[in-house]
Enzyme design. Structure first.
Site, PDB file in Angstrom:
ATOM      1  NE  ARG A 164      -4.051  -1.938   0.302  1.00  0.00           N
ATOM      2  CZ  ARG A 164      -4.041  -3.215  -0.068  1.00  0.00           C
ATOM      3  NH1 ARG A 164      -2.971  -3.721  -0.665  1.00  0.00           N
ATOM      4  NH2 ARG A 164      -5.094  -3.981   0.140  1.00  0.00           N
ATOM      5  CB  SER A 238      -8.658  -1.839   4.582  1.00  0.00           C
ATOM      6  OG  SER A 238      -8.989  -3.103   4.068  1.00  0.00           O
ATOM      7  CD  GLU A 334      -5.696   0.597   2.456  1.00  0.00           C
ATOM      8  OE1 GLU A 334      -5.860   1.178   1.361  1.00  0.00           O
ATOM      9  OE2 GLU A 334      -6.296  -0.427   2.790  1.00  0.00           O
TER      10      GLU A 334
HETATM   11  N1  EPU Z   1     -10.754 -10.796  10.293  1.00  0.00           N
HETATM   12  C1  EPU Z   1     -11.357 -10.813  11.532  1.00  0.00           C
HETATM   13  N2  EPU Z   1     -12.433 -10.009  11.753  1.00  0.00           N
HETATM   14  C2  EPU Z   1     -12.911  -9.183  10.792  1.00  0.00           C
HETATM   15  C3  EPU Z   1     -12.276  -9.152   9.540  1.00  0.00           C
HETATM   16  C4  EPU Z   1     -11.204  -9.970   9.304  1.00  0.00           C
HETATM   17  O1  EPU Z   1     -10.967 -11.559  12.418  1.00  0.00           O
HETATM   18  O2  EPU Z   1     -13.882  -8.471  11.087  1.00  0.00           O
HETATM   19  C5  EPU Z   1      -9.616 -11.691  10.059  1.00  0.00           C
HETATM   20  C6  EPU Z   1     -10.045 -13.047   9.587  1.00  0.00           C
HETATM   21  O3  EPU Z   1      -9.212 -13.967  10.186  1.00  0.00           O
HETATM   22  C7  EPU Z   1      -9.739 -13.029   8.117  1.00  0.00           C
HETATM   23  C8  EPU Z   1      -8.517 -12.143   8.088  1.00  0.00           C
HETATM   24  O4  EPU Z   1      -8.777 -11.161   9.072  1.00  0.00           O
HETATM   25  O5  EPU Z   1      -9.465 -14.306   7.664  1.00  0.00           O
HETATM   26  C9  EPU Z   1      -8.268 -11.488   6.777  1.00  0.00           C
HETATM   27  O6  EPU Z   1      -9.440 -10.819   6.341  1.00  0.00           O
HETATM   28  P1  EPU Z   1      -9.630 -10.441   4.802  1.00  0.00           P
HETATM   29  O7  EPU Z   1      -9.417 -11.632   3.946  1.00  0.00           O
HETATM   30  O8  EPU Z   1     -10.936  -9.736   4.666  1.00  0.00           O
HETATM   31  O9  EPU Z   1      -8.435  -9.479   4.514  1.00  0.00           O
HETATM   32  P2  EPU Z   1      -7.883  -8.204   5.277  1.00  0.00           P
HETATM   33  O10 EPU Z   1      -6.486  -8.509   5.654  1.00  0.00           O
HETATM   34  O11 EPU Z   1      -8.789  -7.716   6.329  1.00  0.00           O
HETATM   35  C10 EPU Z   1      -6.827  -7.210   3.100  1.00  0.00           C
HETATM   36  C11 EPU Z   1      -6.828  -5.898   2.373  1.00  0.00           C
HETATM   37  C12 EPU Z   1      -8.115  -5.735   1.583  1.00  0.00           C
HETATM   38  C13 EPU Z   1      -8.250  -6.884   0.609  1.00  0.00           C
HETATM   39  C14 EPU Z   1      -8.237  -8.205   1.402  1.00  0.00           C
HETATM   40  C15 EPU Z   1      -8.246  -9.421   0.501  1.00  0.00           C
HETATM   41  C16 EPU Z   1      -5.471  -4.389   3.727  1.00  0.00           C
HETATM   42  C17 EPU Z   1      -5.465  -3.264   4.683  1.00  0.00           C
HETATM   43  N3  EPU Z   1      -6.676  -4.818   3.325  1.00  0.00           N
HETATM   44  O12 EPU Z   1      -7.871  -7.139   4.081  1.00  0.00           O
HETATM   45  O13 EPU Z   1      -8.011  -4.536   0.844  1.00  0.00           O
HETATM   46  O14 EPU Z   1      -9.435  -6.804  -0.136  1.00  0.00           O
HETATM   47  O15 EPU Z   1      -7.018  -8.264   2.187  1.00  0.00           O
HETATM   48  O16 EPU Z   1      -7.025  -9.581  -0.080  1.00  0.00           O
HETATM   49  O17 EPU Z   1      -4.410  -4.867   3.318  1.00  0.00           O
HETATM   50  C18 EPU Z   1      -8.434  -2.219   0.978  1.00  0.00           C
HETATM   51  O18 EPU Z   1      -7.222  -2.078   0.874  1.00  0.00           O
HETATM   52  O19 EPU Z   1      -9.217  -1.242   1.104  1.00  0.00           O
HETATM   53  C19 EPU Z   1      -8.988  -3.555   0.994  1.00  0.00           C
HETATM   54  C20 EPU Z   1     -10.288  -3.819   1.137  1.00  0.00           C
END
Ligand code: EPU
Length: 338
Positions: A164, A238, A334
């Site tokens: 990012r 995010s 972010e």
């Molecule tokens: N999780 C929780 N609670 C929640 C949400 C997530 O415990 O309310 C945990 C779960 O274990 C889940 C893990 O977090 O398995 C990962 O969640 P997710 O797959 O939704 O990914 P993220 O790490 O929260 C990142 C990016 C997203 C992108 C997703 C998928 C960042 C800051 N965010 O989110 O990007 O879509 O991975 O690859 O890196 C964005 O940048 O705006 C964005 C949406």
């Protein structure tokens, strides 16, 4: 090109914040950039270069000029046996580019389906999802350097892409207007199923050999199920970055929190899930007045209708403090606060 005054930005940011800009201009081509520079307004005012408005929070009215980039057009620059070089105007919607590529059998971007925002913003924060970042297919970009007042082409090495992050958030911040971005895509499918949740979803579908269309459809389904639609509930995806800590610190946390989620990175680093940290602090689904934390995903702050940017910012500060208190980890934004 017309410079408008006291312009509402409500429809130009996915949080739906009703902030106003002193001045606003929509730019449709390179000539209009030079025209704008020649007016002197950029030199005399604070300014902000706007893409799709999907990763920003207007904390207040903007006392300056908002430059809205609406340069359109998608074309093939070069076609080789195995690859294709495609160029898109900074003002094209990212998801339109992804869809057009898939429909034409140009492969690679399918994991990045349904990311809101425009093409010009993709390199700025090196957008990424489901195991892929735009840098993986990036070729080069063109733009106007406001300092040298020249058009420039920036190849991969000049952009210094990171999680990012890029040179456009560092040295070139507010100095460079991206006009076109070029991606080098594959003519044959080479699926990236490294993201566990994506591969698990694909495994559930009963097909012998998954293809790029299935990846594209699955990513769309996953995103739709987890991320609220900003047209219905204002948000900017995010709000915080996933924090990166040392393996040592991770192991210490793991002793206290057995089910903490971590993703191993090179150099003995671990990326934590900010969503998990926030959820553990009890914030998921919580509402304060017009603002809140999505009930679907704890990393998404939402505007229930009439929130001000300041209210969202205050909520983010409360969350940040709680996470520091509980985990001694400071979440970095972010979203860009303006
Ligand atoms: N999780 C929780 N609670 C929640 C949400 C997530 O415990 O309310 C945990 C779960 O274990 C889940 C893990 O977090 O398995 C990962 O969640 P997710 O797959 O939704 O990914 P993220 O790490 O929260 C990142 C990016 C997203 C992108 C997703 C998928 C960042 C800051 N965010 O989110 O990007 O879509 O991975 O690859 O890196 C964005 O940048 O705006 C964005 C949406």
């Amino acid at each position: 090109m017309e410079i408008l005054e006291n312009y509402s930005l409500k429809n130009l940011n996915t949080f739906g914040i009703d902030a106003k800009a002193d001045y606003y201009v929509s730019i449709r081509n390179e000539e209009e950039i030079e025209e704008l520079v020649n007016t002197g307004i950029i030199q005399n005012n604070k300014f902000f270069i706007l893409g799709g408005g999907s990763n920003i929070l207007f904390a207040d009215n903007f006392k300056g000029l908002v430059i809205d980039i609406n340069i359109r057009g998608i074309k093939i620059i070069e076609s080789k046996e195995d690859s294709i070089l495609i160029e898109a105007g900074a003002g094209e919607f990212w998801d339109d580019l992804v869809t057009l590529c898939l429909n034409n059998k140009f492969y690679g971007l399918e994991n990045l389906a349904l990311i809101p925002g425009k093409v010009g913003a993709a390199p700025v924060q090196n957008i990424g999802a489901y195991g892929v970042e735009q840098k993986d297919f990036y070729d080069s970009l063109s733009g106007y350097n406001l300092e040298s007042q020249k058009n420039e082409t920036l190849n991969y090495n000049k952009c210094r892409f990171n999680y990012r992050d890029s040179v456009f958030k560092l040295e070139l911040k507010n100095k460079f207007i991206i006009t076109q971005v070029r991606y080098k895509l594959n003519k044959s499918e080479n699926l990236n199923l490294s993201y566990k949740e994506l591969s698990q979803e694909i495994d559930k579908v009963n097909v012998e050999k998954p293809d790029a269309k299935l990846v594209y459809d699955t990513v769309r389904r996953l995103r739709t199920s987890k991320l609220p639609d900003y047209r219905l509930l204002g948000n900017a995806g995010s709000f915080f970055k996933n924090p990166i800590i040392s393996e040592n610190n991770f192991n210490k946390l793991k002793e206290r929190y057995n089910d903490i989620k971590g993703f191993n990175l090179p150099d003995a680093k671990v990326k934590l899930s900010a969503g998990w940290l926030i959820e553990q602090c009890g914030w998921k689904g919580k509402r304060i007045g017009n603002t809140g934390v999505s009930e679907k995903h704890a990393l998404i702050l939402v505007n229930f209708g009439n929130a001000t940017g300041k209210e969202i910012l205050e909520l983010s500060e409360k969350i940040r403090h709680k996470v520091i208190e509980k985990f001694e980890i400071e979440l970095e934004n972010e979203v860009l606060i303006i």
